[in-house]
Scaffold this active site. Structure first.
Site, mmCIF file in Angstrom:
data_model
loop_
_atom_site.group_PDB
_atom_site.id
_atom_site.type_symbol
_atom_site.label_atom_id
_atom_site.label_comp_id
_atom_site.label_asym_id
_atom_site.label_seq_id
_atom_site.Cartn_x
_atom_site.Cartn_y
_atom_site.Cartn_z
ATOM 1 N N SER A 1 -17.870 -63.894 34.142
ATOM 2 C CA SER A 1 -17.598 -64.601 35.558
ATOM 3 C C SER A 1 -18.477 -64.466 36.452
ATOM 4 C CB SER A 1 -16.328 -63.958 35.748
ATOM 5 O OG SER A 1 -16.163 -62.443 35.926
ATOM 6 N N ASP B 1 -26.540 -64.471 29.997
ATOM 7 C CA ASP B 1 -25.231 -65.096 30.353
ATOM 8 C C ASP B 1 -25.607 -66.113 31.310
ATOM 9 O OD1 ASP B 1 -26.379 -63.386 32.196
ATOM 10 O OD2 ASP B 1 -24.759 -61.942 32.104
HETATM 11 O O1 PMV Z 1 -22.161 -57.490 29.661
HETATM 12 P P1 PMV Z 1 -21.713 -58.454 28.614
HETATM 13 O O2 PMV Z 1 -20.875 -57.627 27.851
HETATM 14 O O3 PMV Z 1 -22.037 -59.630 29.019
HETATM 15 O O4 PMV Z 1 -23.422 -58.139 27.716
HETATM 16 C C1 PMV Z 1 -24.320 -57.491 27.914
HETATM 17 C C2 PMV Z 1 -25.310 -57.924 26.892
HETATM 18 C C3 PMV Z 1 -26.552 -56.867 26.923
HETATM 19 O O5 PMV Z 1 -27.601 -57.218 25.983
HETATM 20 C C4 PMV Z 1 -26.055 -55.172 26.741
HETATM 21 C C5 PMV Z 1 -27.273 -56.878 28.508
HETATM 22 C C6 PMV Z 1 -27.745 -58.006 28.906
HETATM 23 O O6 PMV Z 1 -28.012 -58.187 30.015
HETATM 24 O O7 PMV Z 1 -28.399 -58.748 27.843
#
Ligand code: PMV
Length: 324
Positions: A112, A156
């Site tokens: 989010s 993300d």
């Molecule tokens: O924080 P999440 O659940 O969206 O996932 C993090 C994924 C990681 O590879 C552990 C951290 C990253 O920034 O890539």
């Protein structure tokens, strides 16, 4: 001239390659139908105002000249630093009112904060006639995440900007859209909110102790991501599921799985899933499973019996878009 726009961005789910991606290796992420929406309005009053009821932030107000200075409540950090970074980079300024609305709880780990950061960047790009290309929006939104959180691969942010299903690597040097049909993915929440930074720090501690071993694990994960890219593009769910199981084994070696996640994953496999793994940082959040269509109900039931909450999630959706 319009002084107001509403932008919608998708949340994300990591399919393969979490943690390893933090070290410059590839991962595969998909954008999900649970979306974040922000209405952004330019004002003449010289302040930033944020209303984000989903994170219990109402009528937050700050002078634009003070952005980034002093105590910033948790729910305002990403948006405030996003506005500051954009104003500084493009030498622009204005009063701004941001009002966010999320279709998903921030506890699920669907990203989010990144989704709202991208909403604000895209909105300001539109309203201030900057017409920033996606890569510029990505770069400045990723900088914002690093400024606020100190860590993160940026996967993300890429999902929120571009949407679809992406092969992502090296802080955004590689962002490749994959041609993928409907993935028969089952997603379930563990009931536990994970703290990404703590988990990333835990892996960093292991890496410091025995870098050869951990780099070896990252190499194996990199191989899996390469094979998964092919399998997903071929709609070969059986192979994709088997690769999820292999990826999960390596995540267990990185000590980010938990008994609860393990129970949900083995319930899914026991009920006929091709494979299952945790998705994201680990420690909680969600698991994902791939199952033959005729086994979906059984697998979902088994995960529920293991204490998981099965969520309805559409994957591979559109990236940041103007709603109005
Ligand atoms: O924080 P999440 O659940 O969206 O996932 C993090 C994924 C990681 O590879 C552990 C951290 C990253 O920034 O890539």
């Amino acid at each position: 001239m319009s002084k107001s726009t509403t932008i919608s961005t998708p949340g994300k789910l990591m399919l393969f390659g979490e943690h390893s991606v933090v070290y410059g290796n590839p991962c595969i992420v998909t954008a999900v139908g649970q979306r974040m929406q922000a209405k952004v309005t330019l004002s003449g009053d010289g302040t930033l105002q944020i209303d984000a009821p989903d994170v219990h932030l109402e009528e937050y107000r700050k002078e634009v000249s003070d952005l980034g200075i002093g105590d910033i409540p948790k729910g305002a950090k990403f948006v405030e630093v996003a506005v500051k970074n954009l104003f500084e980079k493009y030498s622009v300024s204005s009063g701004v009112h941001v009002s966010t609305q999320s279709q998903f709880s921030s506890k699920l780990g669907f990203g989010s904060s990144s989704a709202s950061t991208v909403c604000v960047m895209k909105a300001l790009s539109v309203l201030m006639h900057l017409d920033l290309p996606n890569k510029e929006i990505f770069d400045i939104a990723y900088k914002t995440v690093l400024d606020v959180q100190g860590k993160g691969s940026g996967f993300d942010i890429a999902a929120a900007v571009y949407g679809g299903t992406l092969l992502y690597q090296n802080g955004g040097e590689v962002i490749e859209s994959l041609e993928i049909a409907d993935i028969p993915l089952i997603v379930a929440y563990s009931g536990v909110k994970a703290d990404t930074v703590t988990l990333v720090n835990g892996v960093a501690a292991l890496h410091e102790k025995d870098s050869q071993k951990i780099n070896g694990i990252f190499e194996e994960i990199t191989q899996i991501v390469g094979k998964a890219k092919e399998a997903l593009q071929d709609s070969d769910w059986k192979t994709s599921g088997a690769l999820m199981n292999e990826n999960q084994e390596l995540l267990t070696q990185l000590e980010v799985s938990t008994p609860k996640l393990d129970a949900m994953i083995s319930a899914a496999r026991g009920a006929g899933a091709y494979g299952a793994k945790l998705s994201g940082a680990g420690g909680g959040d969600c698991i994902i499973a791939l199952a033959p269509k005729d086994k979906t109900d059984e697998v979902s039931k088994a995960i529920t019996q293991a204490g998981g909450e099965v969520l309805t999630v559409i994957v591979n959706v559109t990236g940041a878009k103007i709603v109005e």
